[in-house]
Design a protein around this motif. Structure first.
Motif, PDB file in Angstrom:
ATOM      1  N   PHE A   3       0.843  -1.186   0.000  1.00  9.34           N
ATOM      2  CA  PHE A   3       0.000   0.000   0.000  1.00  9.34           C
ATOM      3  C   PHE A   3       0.882   1.241   0.000  1.00  9.34           C
ATOM      4  CE2 PHE A   3       0.412  -1.913   4.140  1.00  9.34           C
ATOM      5  CZ  PHE A   3       0.689  -0.884   5.012  1.00  9.34           C
ATOM      6  N   GLY A   4       0.282   2.384  -0.293  1.00 10.13           N
ATOM      7  CA  GLY A   4       1.010   3.644  -0.332  1.00 10.13           C
ATOM      8  C   GLY A   4       1.430   4.059  -1.722  1.00 10.13           C
ATOM      9  N   LEU A   5       0.874   3.412  -2.744  1.00  9.40           N
ATOM     10  CA  LEU A   5       1.205   3.732  -4.135  1.00  9.40           C
ATOM     11  C   LEU A   5       0.026   4.385  -4.831  1.00  9.40           C
ATOM     12  CD1 LEU A   5       2.838   0.450  -5.467  1.00  9.40           C
ATOM     13  CD2 LEU A   5       3.981   2.609  -4.987  1.00  9.40           C
ATOM     14  N   LYS A   6       0.354   5.228  -5.777  1.00  6.77           N
ATOM     15  CA  LYS A   6      -0.680   5.730  -6.681  1.00  6.77           C
ATOM     16  C   LYS A   6      -0.743   4.784  -7.869  1.00  6.77           C
ATOM     17  CE  LYS A   6       0.014  10.453  -5.284  1.00  6.77           C
ATOM     18  NZ  LYS A   6       0.632  11.724  -5.602  1.00  6.77           N
ATOM     19  N   ARG A   7      -1.933   4.588  -8.377  1.00  2.00           N
ATOM     20  CA  ARG A   7      -2.120   3.664  -9.492  1.00  2.00           C
ATOM     21  C   ARG A   7      -1.199   4.004 -10.666  1.00  2.00           C
ATOM     22  NH1 ARG A   7      -5.660  -0.073 -10.450  1.00  2.00           N
ATOM     23  NH2 ARG A   7      -7.095   0.660  -8.857  1.00  2.00           N
ATOM     24  N   THR A  26       8.892   1.662  -4.750  1.00  2.00           N
ATOM     25  CA  THR A  26       8.902   1.395  -3.316  1.00  2.00           C
ATOM     26  C   THR A  26       7.504   1.616  -2.766  1.00  2.00           C
ATOM     27  OG1 THR A  26      11.212   2.115  -3.164  1.00  2.00           O
ATOM     28  CG2 THR A  26       9.960   2.079  -1.106  1.00  2.00           C
ATOM     29  N   HIS A  27       7.104   0.749  -1.849  1.00  2.00           N
ATOM     30  CA  HIS A  27       5.801   0.910  -1.216  1.00  2.00           C
ATOM     31  C   HIS A  27       5.842   0.342   0.193  1.00  2.00           C
ATOM     32  CE1 HIS A  27       4.846  -3.375  -1.875  1.00  2.00           C
ATOM     33  NE2 HIS A  27       5.329  -3.216  -3.094  1.00  2.00           N
ATOM     34  N   TYR A  28       4.849   0.731   0.983  1.00  2.00           N
ATOM     35  CA  TYR A  28       4.691   0.131   2.301  1.00  2.00           C
ATOM     36  C   TYR A  28       4.462  -1.358   2.130  1.00  2.00           C
ATOM     37  CZ  TYR A  28       4.203   4.557   4.812  1.00  2.00           C
ATOM     38  OH  TYR A  28       4.417   5.772   5.377  1.00  2.00           O
ATOM     39  N   TRP A  29       4.941  -2.104   3.095  1.00  2.34           N
ATOM     40  CA  TRP A  29       4.854  -3.554   2.992  1.00  2.34           C
ATOM     41  C   TRP A  29       4.992  -4.147   4.384  1.00  2.34           C
ATOM     42  CZ3 TRP A  29       9.216  -7.073   3.336  1.00  2.34           C
ATOM     43  CH2 TRP A  29       8.967  -8.352   2.840  1.00  2.34           C
ATOM     44  N   LEU A  30       4.106  -5.010   4.742  1.00  9.16           N
ATOM     45  CA  LEU A  30       4.171  -5.690   6.030  1.00  9.16           C
ATOM     46  C   LEU A  30       4.173  -7.192   5.808  1.00  9.16           C
ATOM     47  CD1 LEU A  30       1.576  -3.542   8.007  1.00  9.16           C
ATOM     48  CD2 LEU A  30       4.069  -3.356   8.055  1.00  9.16           C
ATOM     49  N   ASP A  31       5.141  -7.840   6.415  1.00  2.53           N
ATOM     50  CA  ASP A  31       5.248  -9.289   6.301  1.00  2.53           C
ATOM     51  C   ASP A  31       5.897  -9.781   7.593  1.00  2.53           C
ATOM     52  OD1 ASP A  31       6.187 -11.946   5.734  1.00  2.53           O
ATOM     53  OD2 ASP A  31       6.069 -11.490   3.595  1.00  2.53           O
ATOM     54  N   ASP A  32       5.212 -10.636   8.318  1.00  4.77           N
ATOM     55  CA  ASP A  32       5.716 -11.129   9.598  1.00  4.77           C
ATOM     56  C   ASP A  32       7.071 -11.825   9.485  1.00  4.77           C
ATOM     57  OD1 ASP A  32       3.483 -10.138  10.888  1.00  4.77           O
ATOM     58  OD2 ASP A  32       2.396 -12.043  10.788  1.00  4.77           O
ATOM     59  N   ARG A  33       7.427 -12.274   8.290  1.00  2.00           N
ATOM     60  CA  ARG A  33       8.716 -12.945   8.111  1.00  2.00           C
ATOM     61  C   ARG A  33       9.887 -11.966   8.205  1.00  2.00           C
ATOM     62  NH1 ARG A  33       8.064 -15.375   2.400  1.00  2.00           N
ATOM     63  NH2 ARG A  33       7.075 -13.336   2.212  1.00  2.00           N
ATOM     64  N   PHE A  34       9.595 -10.648   8.059  1.00  2.00           N
ATOM     65  CA  PHE A  34      10.649  -9.635   8.032  1.00  2.00           C
ATOM     66  C   PHE A  34      10.348  -8.535   9.044  1.00  2.00           C
ATOM     67  CE2 PHE A  34      10.256 -11.652   3.906  1.00  2.00           C
ATOM     68  CZ  PHE A  34      11.538 -12.147   3.722  1.00  2.00           C
ATOM     69  N   SER A  87      23.060   4.091  -3.495  1.00  2.00           N
ATOM     70  CA  SER A  87      24.004   3.932  -4.597  1.00  2.00           C
ATOM     71  C   SER A  87      23.392   4.344  -5.937  1.00  2.00           C
ATOM     72  CB  SER A  87      24.484   2.483  -4.666  1.00  2.00           C
ATOM     73  OG  SER A  87      25.372   2.301  -5.723  1.00  2.00           O
ATOM     74  N   GLU A  88      22.098   4.078  -6.108  1.00  2.00           N
ATOM     75  CA  GLU A  88      21.394   4.394  -7.351  1.00  2.00           C
ATOM     76  C   GLU A  88      20.836   5.823  -7.352  1.00  2.00           C
ATOM     77  OE1 GLU A  88      20.750   2.465 -10.167  1.00  2.00           O
ATOM     78  OE2 GLU A  88      21.911   0.745  -9.439  1.00  2.00           O
ATOM     79  N   ASN A  89      21.148   6.578  -6.283  1.00  2.00           N
ATOM     80  CA  ASN A  89      20.659   7.956  -6.149  1.00  2.00           C
ATOM     81  C   ASN A  89      19.129   8.014  -6.193  1.00  2.00           C
ATOM     82  OD1 ASN A  89      21.101  10.682  -5.683  1.00  2.00           O
ATOM     83  ND2 ASN A  89      21.077  11.168  -7.867  1.00  2.00           N
ATOM     84  N   ARG A  90      18.502   7.091  -5.464  1.00  2.00           N
ATOM     85  CA  ARG A  90      17.044   6.997  -5.436  1.00  2.00           C
ATOM     86  C   ARG A  90      16.500   6.938  -4.009  1.00  2.00           C
ATOM     87  NH1 ARG A  90      14.450   4.908 -10.324  1.00  2.00           N
ATOM     88  NH2 ARG A  90      15.981   4.803 -11.985  1.00  2.00           N
ATOM     89  N   LEU A  91      17.212   7.525  -3.065  1.00  2.00           N
ATOM     90  CA  LEU A  91      16.727   7.511  -1.682  1.00  2.00           C
ATOM     91  C   LEU A  91      15.379   8.212  -1.530  1.00  2.00           C
ATOM     92  CD1 LEU A  91      19.870   7.923   0.587  1.00  2.00           C
ATOM     93  CD2 LEU A  91      18.317   5.975   0.442  1.00  2.00           C
ATOM     94  N   ASN A  92      15.040   9.071  -2.499  1.00  2.00           N
ATOM     95  CA  ASN A  92      13.725   9.712  -2.462  1.00  2.00           C
ATOM     96  C   ASN A  92      12.605   8.682  -2.450  1.00  2.00           C
ATOM     97  OD1 ASN A  92      14.349   9.034  -5.186  1.00  2.00           O
ATOM     98  ND2 ASN A  92      12.815  10.473  -5.916  1.00  2.00           N
ATOM     99  N   GLN A  93      12.866   7.500  -2.976  1.00  2.00           N
ATOM    100  CA  GLN A  93      11.872   6.423  -2.954  1.00  2.00           C
ATOM    101  C   GLN A  93      11.521   6.048  -1.519  1.00  2.00           C
ATOM    102  OE1 GLN A  93      10.973   3.646  -5.496  1.00  2.00           O
ATOM    103  NE2 GLN A  93      11.351   5.028  -7.193  1.00  2.00           N
ATOM    104  N   LEU A  94      12.507   6.112  -0.618  1.00  2.00           N
ATOM    105  CA  LEU A  94      12.278   5.764   0.791  1.00  2.00           C
ATOM    106  C   LEU A  94      11.813   6.943   1.618  1.00  2.00           C
ATOM    107  CD1 LEU A  94      15.236   3.461   1.927  1.00  2.00           C
ATOM    108  CD2 LEU A  94      12.819   2.891   1.773  1.00  2.00           C
ATOM    109  N   GLU A  95      12.337   8.110   1.321  1.00  2.00           N
ATOM    110  CA  GLU A  95      12.061   9.292   2.139  1.00  2.00           C
ATOM    111  C   GLU A  95      10.578   9.618   2.219  1.00  2.00           C
ATOM    112  OE1 GLU A  95      14.710  12.094   0.323  1.00  2.00           O
ATOM    113  OE2 GLU A  95      16.440  11.271   1.392  1.00  2.00           O
ATOM    114  N   ARG A  96       9.857   9.326   1.188  1.00  2.00           N
ATOM    115  CA  ARG A  96       8.422   9.655   1.197  1.00  2.00           C
ATOM    116  C   ARG A  96       7.628   8.801   2.185  1.00  2.00           C
ATOM    117  NH1 ARG A  96       5.921   7.207  -4.370  1.00  2.00           N
ATOM    118  NH2 ARG A  96       3.994   7.117  -3.210  1.00  2.00           N
ATOM    119  N   PHE A  97       8.232   7.722   2.689  1.00  2.00           N
ATOM    120  CA  PHE A  97       7.532   6.829   3.612  1.00  2.00           C
ATOM    121  C   PHE A  97       7.950   7.025   5.059  1.00  2.00           C
ATOM    122  CE2 PHE A  97       7.282   4.680  -0.496  1.00  2.00           C
ATOM    123  CZ  PHE A  97       5.912   4.526  -0.576  1.00  2.00           C
ATOM    124  N   LYS A  98       8.704   8.063   5.332  1.00  2.00           N
ATOM    125  CA  LYS A  98       9.119   8.357   6.719  1.00  2.00           C
ATOM    126  C   LYS A  98       8.017   9.083   7.448  1.00  2.00           C
ATOM    127  CE  LYS A  98      14.033   8.284   6.189  1.00  2.00           C
ATOM    128  NZ  LYS A  98      15.260   8.967   6.380  1.00  2.00           N
TER     129      LYS A  98
END
Length: 98
Positions: A3-7, A26-34, A87-98
């Motif tokens: 969840f947390g993605l636009k279509r 990148t999107h929110y993700w919940l999994d008890d294994r992790f 490394s890929e200069n894509r940390l913005n993918q994560l920053e939006r989920f903080k």
């Protein structure tokens, strides 16, 4: 569960992956294994050799590729996710989920 993605974001990722481009989503993700991981980054490309080569750059085992028929991808989370996105200069993918 994802969840947390636009279509349109998801559709663009799918188009790029089908076109043989390496693409990230990148999107929110919940999994008890992790426990402690609440996001995942999918790095996909329909050109499997290209995806494997990309993964070797980061010491990702090709057996970790999720072989979805149209959307083969690596799932990145935790330290791998942060280090590779940096490394890929894509940390913005994560920053939006903080």
């Amino acid at each position: 569960m994802a969840f947390g993605l636009k279509r349109e974001e998801l559709n663009q990722w799918k188009r790029n992956v089908r076109a043989g481009q390496i693409d990230f989503i990148t999107h929110y993700w919940l999994d008890d294994r992790f426990p402690g991981c609440n996001t995942v980054t999918k790095v996909g490309c329909s050109d499997l050799e290209k995806l494997k080569e990309w993964g070797r750059k980061y010491n990702l085992d090709e057996s970790w590729i999720d072989l979805k028929p149209e959307y083969p991808h690596f799932d990145l989370f935790g330290d791998y996710q942060w280090q590779i996105l940096k490394s890929e200069n894509r940390l913005n993918q994560l920053e939006r989920f903080k």
